[in-house]
Design a protein around this motif. Structure first.
Motif, PDB file in Angstrom:
ATOM      1  N   GLU A 188      20.394   3.456  -4.435  1.00  0.00           N
ATOM      2  CA  GLU A 188      20.645   3.268  -5.874  1.00  0.00           C
ATOM      3  C   GLU A 188      21.883   2.397  -6.064  1.00  0.00           C
ATOM      4  O   GLU A 188      22.778   2.378  -5.214  1.00  0.00           O
ATOM      5  CB  GLU A 188      20.821   4.596  -6.626  1.00  0.00           C
ATOM      6  CG  GLU A 188      21.727   5.614  -6.023  1.00  0.00           C
ATOM      7  CD  GLU A 188      20.975   6.449  -5.012  1.00  0.00           C
ATOM      8  OE1 GLU A 188      21.098   6.080  -3.814  1.00  0.00           O
ATOM      9  OE2 GLU A 188      20.323   7.425  -5.371  1.00  0.00           O
ATOM     10  N   HIS A 189      21.940   1.725  -7.141  1.00  0.00           N
ATOM     11  CA  HIS A 189      22.975   0.736  -7.486  1.00  0.00           C
ATOM     12  C   HIS A 189      22.878  -0.522  -6.631  1.00  0.00           C
ATOM     13  O   HIS A 189      22.851  -1.618  -7.167  1.00  0.00           O
ATOM     14  CB  HIS A 189      24.400   1.318  -7.416  1.00  0.00           C
ATOM     15  CG  HIS A 189      24.690   2.191  -8.595  1.00  0.00           C
ATOM     16  ND1 HIS A 189      24.899   1.666  -9.854  1.00  0.00           N
ATOM     17  CD2 HIS A 189      24.760   3.540  -8.737  1.00  0.00           C
ATOM     18  CE1 HIS A 189      25.098   2.661 -10.712  1.00  0.00           C
ATOM     19  NE2 HIS A 189      25.014   3.813 -10.067  1.00  0.00           N
ATOM     20  N   ILE A 230      15.620   8.703  -5.778  1.00  0.00           N
ATOM     21  CA  ILE A 230      15.994   7.617  -4.867  1.00  0.00           C
ATOM     22  C   ILE A 230      16.641   8.242  -3.628  1.00  0.00           C
ATOM     23  O   ILE A 230      17.600   9.003  -3.733  1.00  0.00           O
ATOM     24  CB  ILE A 230      16.945   6.610  -5.545  1.00  0.00           C
ATOM     25  CG1 ILE A 230      16.233   5.938  -6.736  1.00  0.00           C
ATOM     26  CG2 ILE A 230      17.413   5.541  -4.548  1.00  0.00           C
ATOM     27  CD1 ILE A 230      17.046   4.889  -7.481  1.00  0.00           C
ATOM     28  N   GLY A 278      20.147   8.400  -8.139  1.00  0.00           N
ATOM     29  CA  GLY A 278      20.110   7.743  -9.449  1.00  0.00           C
ATOM     30  C   GLY A 278      21.454   7.125  -9.784  1.00  0.00           C
ATOM     31  O   GLY A 278      22.227   6.769  -8.892  1.00  0.00           O
ATOM     32  N   GLY A 279      21.743   7.057 -11.047  1.00  0.00           N
ATOM     33  CA  GLY A 279      22.926   6.328 -11.509  1.00  0.00           C
ATOM     34  C   GLY A 279      24.260   6.984 -11.218  1.00  0.00           C
ATOM     35  O   GLY A 279      25.296   6.328 -11.218  1.00  0.00           O
ATOM     36  N   VAL A 320      25.959   1.040 -14.087  1.00  0.00           N
ATOM     37  CA  VAL A 320      25.498  -0.194 -13.423  1.00  0.00           C
ATOM     38  C   VAL A 320      26.504  -1.327 -13.673  1.00  0.00           C
ATOM     39  O   VAL A 320      26.883  -2.062 -12.751  1.00  0.00           O
ATOM     40  CB  VAL A 320      24.071  -0.580 -13.918  1.00  0.00           C
ATOM     41  CG1 VAL A 320      23.685  -1.983 -13.487  1.00  0.00           C
ATOM     42  CG2 VAL A 320      23.047   0.431 -13.407  1.00  0.00           C
ATOM     43  N   PRO A 345      18.263  -3.464 -15.099  1.00  0.00           N
ATOM     44  CA  PRO A 345      17.641  -2.551 -14.130  1.00  0.00           C
ATOM     45  C   PRO A 345      17.084  -3.272 -12.910  1.00  0.00           C
ATOM     46  O   PRO A 345      16.731  -4.448 -12.996  1.00  0.00           O
ATOM     47  CB  PRO A 345      16.515  -1.895 -14.930  1.00  0.00           C
ATOM     48  CG  PRO A 345      16.200  -2.838 -16.025  1.00  0.00           C
ATOM     49  CD  PRO A 345      17.430  -3.672 -16.288  1.00  0.00           C
ATOM     50  N   SER A 346      17.004  -2.535 -11.803  1.00  0.00           N
ATOM     51  CA  SER A 346      16.437  -3.147 -10.593  1.00  0.00           C
ATOM     52  C   SER A 346      14.915  -3.225 -10.688  1.00  0.00           C
ATOM     53  O   SER A 346      14.293  -4.075 -10.067  1.00  0.00           O
ATOM     54  CB  SER A 346      16.799  -2.299  -9.375  1.00  0.00           C
ATOM     55  OG  SER A 346      16.217  -1.021  -9.488  1.00  0.00           O
ATOM     56  N   GLY A 347      14.320  -2.272 -11.421  1.00  0.00           N
ATOM     57  CA  GLY A 347      12.856  -2.188 -11.469  1.00  0.00           C
ATOM     58  C   GLY A 347      12.316  -1.116 -10.539  1.00  0.00           C
ATOM     59  O   GLY A 347      11.114  -0.835 -10.548  1.00  0.00           O
ATOM     60  N   ILE A 348      13.197  -0.468  -9.775  1.00  0.00           N
ATOM     61  CA  ILE A 348      12.716   0.549  -8.822  1.00  0.00           C
ATOM     62  C   ILE A 348      12.156   1.764  -9.562  1.00  0.00           C
ATOM     63  O   ILE A 348      11.136   2.332  -9.158  1.00  0.00           O
ATOM     64  CB  ILE A 348      13.839   0.941  -7.815  1.00  0.00           C
ATOM     65  CG1 ILE A 348      13.268   1.687  -6.603  1.00  0.00           C
ATOM     66  CG2 ILE A 348      14.934   1.765  -8.483  1.00  0.00           C
ATOM     67  CD1 ILE A 348      14.272   1.891  -5.461  1.00  0.00           C
ATOM     68  N   ASP A 349      12.801   2.147 -10.675  1.00  0.00           N
ATOM     69  CA  ASP A 349      12.376   3.349 -11.397  1.00  0.00           C
ATOM     70  C   ASP A 349      11.008   3.171 -12.050  1.00  0.00           C
ATOM     71  O   ASP A 349      10.129   4.019 -11.918  1.00  0.00           O
ATOM     72  CB  ASP A 349      13.393   3.701 -12.499  1.00  0.00           C
ATOM     73  CG  ASP A 349      14.645   4.361 -11.947  1.00  0.00           C
ATOM     74  OD1 ASP A 349      14.873   4.277 -10.729  1.00  0.00           O
ATOM     75  OD2 ASP A 349      15.398   4.954 -12.748  1.00  0.00           O
ATOM     76  N   LEU A 365      16.750  11.205 -12.594  1.00  0.00           N
ATOM     77  CA  LEU A 365      15.374  11.466 -12.139  1.00  0.00           C
ATOM     78  C   LEU A 365      14.390  10.400 -12.618  1.00  0.00           C
ATOM     79  O   LEU A 365      13.180  10.584 -12.529  1.00  0.00           O
ATOM     80  CB  LEU A 365      14.883  12.823 -12.668  1.00  0.00           C
ATOM     81  CG  LEU A 365      15.521  14.059 -12.069  1.00  0.00           C
ATOM     82  CD1 LEU A 365      14.822  15.303 -12.572  1.00  0.00           C
ATOM     83  CD2 LEU A 365      15.437  13.992 -10.549  1.00  0.00           C
ATOM     84  N   GLY A 366      14.939   9.324 -13.163  1.00  0.00           N
ATOM     85  CA  GLY A 366      14.057   8.277 -13.660  1.00  0.00           C
ATOM     86  C   GLY A 366      13.302   8.710 -14.905  1.00  0.00           C
ATOM     87  O   GLY A 366      12.200   8.225 -15.171  1.00  0.00           O
ATOM     88  N   VAL A 386      20.309  -1.547  -5.109  1.00  0.00           N
ATOM     89  CA  VAL A 386      19.016  -2.195  -5.413  1.00  0.00           C
ATOM     90  C   VAL A 386      19.103  -3.170  -6.579  1.00  0.00           C
ATOM     91  O   VAL A 386      18.335  -4.140  -6.637  1.00  0.00           O
ATOM     92  CB  VAL A 386      17.865  -1.195  -5.765  1.00  0.00           C
ATOM     93  CG1 VAL A 386      17.182  -0.667  -4.555  1.00  0.00           C
ATOM     94  CG2 VAL A 386      18.296  -0.105  -6.680  1.00  0.00           C
ATOM     95  N   VAL A 387      20.022  -2.898  -7.491  1.00  0.00           N
ATOM     96  CA  VAL A 387      20.192  -3.798  -8.644  1.00  0.00           C
ATOM     97  C   VAL A 387      20.567  -5.193  -8.141  1.00  0.00           C
ATOM     98  O   VAL A 387      20.240  -6.207  -8.743  1.00  0.00           O
ATOM     99  CB  VAL A 387      21.291  -3.228  -9.583  1.00  0.00           C
ATOM    100  CG1 VAL A 387      21.648  -4.216 -10.680  1.00  0.00           C
ATOM    101  CG2 VAL A 387      20.855  -1.893 -10.179  1.00  0.00           C
ATOM    102  N   THR A 430      23.492   5.242 -17.725  1.00  0.00           N
ATOM    103  CA  THR A 430      23.134   4.404 -16.572  1.00  0.00           C
ATOM    104  C   THR A 430      23.666   2.978 -16.745  1.00  0.00           C
ATOM    105  O   THR A 430      24.168   2.371 -15.798  1.00  0.00           O
ATOM    106  CB  THR A 430      21.598   4.362 -16.410  1.00  0.00           C
ATOM    107  OG1 THR A 430      21.112   5.698 -16.443  1.00  0.00           O
ATOM    108  CG2 THR A 430      21.183   3.712 -15.102  1.00  0.00           C
TER     109      THR A 430
HETATM  110  O1  PMV Z   1      19.855   7.332 -13.173  1.00  0.00           O
HETATM  111  P1  PMV Z   1      18.498   6.738 -13.138  1.00  0.00           P
HETATM  112  O2  PMV Z   1      17.425   7.728 -12.871  1.00  0.00           O
HETATM  113  O3  PMV Z   1      18.194   5.895 -14.359  1.00  0.00           O
HETATM  114  O4  PMV Z   1      18.468   5.714 -11.895  1.00  0.00           O
HETATM  115  C1  PMV Z   1      19.226   4.524 -11.920  1.00  0.00           C
HETATM  116  C2  PMV Z   1      19.113   3.773 -10.626  1.00  0.00           C
HETATM  117  C3  PMV Z   1      20.055   2.560 -10.507  1.00  0.00           C
HETATM  118  O5  PMV Z   1      19.893   2.022  -9.199  1.00  0.00           O
HETATM  119  C4  PMV Z   1      21.509   2.964 -10.681  1.00  0.00           C
HETATM  120  C5  PMV Z   1      19.731   1.491 -11.535  1.00  0.00           C
HETATM  121  C6  PMV Z   1      18.467   0.683 -11.264  1.00  0.00           C
HETATM  122  O6  PMV Z   1      17.976   0.059 -12.203  1.00  0.00           O
HETATM  123  O7  PMV Z   1      18.025   0.616 -10.111  1.00  0.00           O
END
Ligand code: PMV
Length: 311
Positions: free
Chosen positions: A15-16, A11, A271-272, A191, A138-142, A96-97, A18-19, A187
């Protein structure tokens, strides 16, 4: 036997945030998680990914829940016995998803093994259900990045319907270095923590959310016009607001500083947070290898890769 893969992701913005339906910018990386699934008489999961210490143990229960959720989403018995192998080139580092990549890989492999013929859209929806076990809300971005790959601008639909996903095209792929703190993060707790703090302190959080929205949109524009210096500056600003919402850590800050000192034009956690990974924008091979060496010397694992690769 059914086989499937899912991309890892980084990301770049949001991140965060986007949730909470603020836009984010995400790029798939050229490493993926692979899965193989066979019908069996007893469930057996063989997870052979390279991971940071404790990742497998920390995520084990969430992984089982995730697979059960995905089977339910496919209208199958959640206890359906399957032999599942997980591997591939994407390391199991937080940030890193990796969980979404494995969910997509497993969903694809199940679909193939059972002849379900799920479309990408259906795989993405199933993996989103799986992601709930790891991320709570989750936001769904991953899972979207893990399913489709590429570089994209993403905005969660707050009403729960179709999210907005728009591809971003860059003139050429850009080098990055992803540094891992080696710490596995939860995560879901990260969140939840942000959501709780936001609820308690609107005065502090609302302007940060407004800023995050501006950063994601400006970041997208800068990527599209090839203004990488600007992208780097915006990433630095994004790191600051992630610190403000309490998701950075001493080690993430240290890696971010180290990357900037060795020539990165921007660096932030990705990420988280709370451990996991950071990303440094290093748009030339020399800077990329300088930062990689600095991380290696300091004893941190890293991934030198590119964003904006056509997948
Ligand atoms: O840490 P990761 O790779 O699972 O990324 C989490 C990304 C967040 O924005 C914190 C959560 C989400 O669902 O978007």
């Amino acid at each position: 036997m059914g086989k499937g893969s899912g991309y890892g992701k980084v990301i770049l913005f949001g991140e965060h945030f986007v949730v909470h339906s603020i836009p984010g910018v995400v790029s798939a990386v050229d490493s993926s998680t692979d899965a193989e699934v066979k019908k069996a008489t007893k469930t057996n999961i063989r997870d052979e990914r390279k991971t940071s210490k404790g990742y497998g143990e920390e995520k084990r229960l969430q992984q089982i829940e995730s697979i059960e959720r995905m089977l339910t989403a496919m209208q199958l018995d959640p206890k359906l016995p399957l032999d599942i192998w997980i591997g591939g080139s994407l390391p199991g580092f937080s940030g890193l998803g990796a969980s979404a990549a494995s969910s997509v890989a497993i969903a694809r492999a199940i679909s193939e093994e059972l002849g379900l013929n799920l479309s990408n859209e259906e795989i993405n929806a199933v993996a989103y259900e799986g992601e709930k076990a790891y991320a709570g809300n989750p936001s769904g971005i991953d899972n979207t990045a893990a399913t489709y790959g590429g570089l994209m601008w993403f905005k969660k639909n707050p009403a729960g319907g179709q999210d907005r996903v728009e591809k971003i095209y860059v003139k050429q792929p850009v080098e990055i270095v992803i540094g891992s703190t080696g710490k596995t993060a939860n995560t879901k707790l990260m969140v939840e923590g942000v959501a709780e703090r936001k609820k308690k302190d609107h005065e502090k959080y609302d302007p940060l959310f407004t800023q995050a929205e501006k950063l994601a949109d400006a970041g997208r524009k800068a990527l599209e016009t090839g203004d990488l210096k600007k992208v780097g500056e915006l990433m630095n600003e994004n790191h600051k607001i992630l610190q403000e919402i309490g998701v950075s850590s001493e080690e993430l800050d240290l890696l971010v500083d180290m990357a900037r000192k060795h020539g990165a034009i921007g660096a932030k956690l990705t990420g988280g947070g709370g451990g996991g990974c950071m990303v440094a924008l290093t748009p030339d091979k020399e800077v990329q290898s300088k930062i990689s060496s600095a991380f290696k010397t300091a004893g941190y694992e890293f991934l030198a890769t590119k964003i904006g690769i056509q997948t």
